[in-house]
Motif scaffolding. Structure first.
Motif, PDB file in Angstrom:
ATOM      1  N   PRO A   1      -3.625  10.352   2.808  1.00  0.00           N
ATOM      2  CA  PRO A   1      -2.879   9.831   1.651  1.00  0.00           C
ATOM      3  C   PRO A   1      -1.896  10.871   1.120  1.00  0.00           C
ATOM      4  N   PHE A   2      -0.835  10.367   0.498  1.00  0.00           N
ATOM      5  CA  PHE A   2       0.187  11.242  -0.067  1.00  0.00           C
ATOM      6  C   PHE A   2       0.260  11.008  -1.569  1.00  0.00           C
TER       7      PHE A   2
ATOM      8  N   ALA B   1       0.863  -1.185   0.000  1.00  0.00           N
ATOM      9  CA  ALA B   1       0.000   0.000   0.000  1.00  0.00           C
ATOM     10  C   ALA B   1       0.896   1.231   0.000  1.00  0.00           C
ATOM     11  N   PRO B   2       0.370   2.395  -0.373  1.00  0.00           N
ATOM     12  CA  PRO B   2       1.202   3.605  -0.408  1.00  0.00           C
ATOM     13  C   PRO B   2       1.576   4.095   0.986  1.00  0.00           C
TER      14      PRO B   2
ATOM     15  N   PHE C   1       4.730   0.922  -0.714  1.00  0.00           N
ATOM     16  CA  PHE C   1       5.485   0.277   0.364  1.00  0.00           C
ATOM     17  C   PHE C   1       5.062  -1.188   0.416  1.00  0.00           C
ATOM     18  N   GLU C   2       6.031  -2.078   0.429  1.00  0.00           N
ATOM     19  CA  GLU C   2       5.755  -3.506   0.420  1.00  0.00           C
ATOM     20  C   GLU C   2       6.181  -4.158   1.723  1.00  0.00           C
TER      21      GLU C   2
ATOM     22  N   ASP D   1       5.195   4.013   6.730  1.00  0.00           N
ATOM     23  CA  ASP D   1       4.476   2.867   6.172  1.00  0.00           C
ATOM     24  C   ASP D   1       3.024   2.888   6.644  1.00  0.00           C
ATOM     25  N   PRO D   2       2.116   2.369   5.837  1.00  0.00           N
ATOM     26  CA  PRO D   2       0.677   2.542   6.115  1.00  0.00           C
ATOM     27  C   PRO D   2       0.191   1.875   7.398  1.00  0.00           C
ATOM     28  N   LEU D   3       0.693   0.688   7.746  1.00  0.00           N
ATOM     29  CA  LEU D   3       0.203   0.051   8.967  1.00  0.00           C
ATOM     30  C   LEU D   3       0.585   0.851  10.205  1.00  0.00           C
TER      31      LEU D   3
END
Length: 305
Positions: free
Chosen positions: A261-262, A167-168, A268-269, A245-247
């Motif tokens: 959001p950016f 996710a971004p 990001f994985e 990171d999203p989490l």
């Protein structure tokens, strides 16, 4: 005459000892009475001695039969224990799993998800170790853990790496930071703002710097850290803004920070790492699938997006 001892003969012998009659033994074994008698006769031929005395339609075990019955019972108890152990493994009611994970997962949702996994798999134990991604990869490569979770890692023949979820990156801002009208943070939104940056050695840092450079936007780099969690803590303490990171970002939504959001999106994985030379255990596969489904649900994105 049978020349070899087999399990079916011993099963018929054990059942006959327990029930006392050929009729009852045949019923439990779902075979005919002559078949039970034949199995007992074959067993006597193989063993070389009589197991039952037949008198007026009744069968009385011989002393040899009683002695043999004790050994047979121990064997069947052992087999039953093996069957139960296999069933427990197959149904994930036993087993242990050693996990190495990067802090971004360990400090956000992983403990909660691991607890829920254990609740639904009683008898399973987890050994959860937290390391930087480089150390996670090393522990996987040397088979010191069953599975690892890390950021994207370089190719290593000792490691099998797959995307767990992606996710971004998200922008994390203080509550009083002026918000863009459309709710999307861009480099221009953060121009001149004090910025909490990830370390230069991280791939995410390179992509973030590239996005601001391409937009010709300057930031005030106030502090660097290798951990997204620390970056969020610094933002909460008033040190500036950040991209993480999203989490980790989502875990700070209820801690006084705005998470937006950016754009442009910076992927990001989260990767799952396994030893390449060792087939994954059923329990490992079960946990990875569970974790992947839960993370994808939290992120609201497809597994391969």
């Amino acid at each position: 005459m049978s020349a070899r001892l087999n399990h079916r003969q011993l099963e018929a012998f054990r059942t006959l000892i327990q029930t006392g009659t050929v009729t009852a033994a045949a019923g439990l074994l779902s075979i005919s009475q002559p078949a039970v008698s034949r199995l007992i006769g074959d067993l006597e031929s193989v063993l070389g001695f009589t197991l039952f005395i037949r008198h007026k339609g009744r069968l009385t075990p011989t002393q040899e039969a009683r002695a043999l019955a004790r050994e047979v019972e121990l064997s069947f108890v052992g087999l039953e224990a093996i069957r139960q152990a296999a069933k427990d493994l197959r149904e994930f009611r036993t087993g242990s799993l050693k996990i190495a994970t990067m802090p971004a997962l360990a400090l956000s949702y992983l403990p909660h998800l691991a607890h829920r996994f254990l609740d639904s798999h009683p008898g399973v134990t987890l050994d959860l170790q937290v390391f930087p991604s480089e150390t996670v990869a090393h522990r996987v490569a040397t088979q010191r853990v069953d599975v690892g979770f890390a950021v994207h890692w370089r190719t290593d023949p000792a490691i099998m790496s797959e995307v767990l979820a992606a996710a971004p990156l998200m922008a994390v801002l203080p509550r009083d930071f002026p918000l863009p009208a459309d709710g999307v943070v861009r480099p221009q939104t953060l121009e001149g703002a004090p910025f909490v940056s990830l370390d230069l050695g991280l791939q995410a840092r390179f992509l973030i710097d590239q996005a601001f450079f391409s937009a010709k936007v300057s930031r005030r780099l106030m502090v660097e850290t290798s951990l997204s969690h620390v970056a969020c803590d610094l933002v909460a303490a008033g040190a500036g803004v950040s991209l993480v990171d999203p989490l980790t970002a989502l875990s700070f939504q209820d801690k006084g920070l705005r998470v937006l959001p950016f754009s442009p999106a910076i992927r990001f994985e989260y990767h799952v790492l396994r030893p390449a030379q060792v087939p994954p255990a059923l329990l490992t596969q079960r946990f990875v699938t569970y974790l992947q489904d839960e993370i994808v649900r939290i992120l609201g994105t497809s597994r391969r997006d």
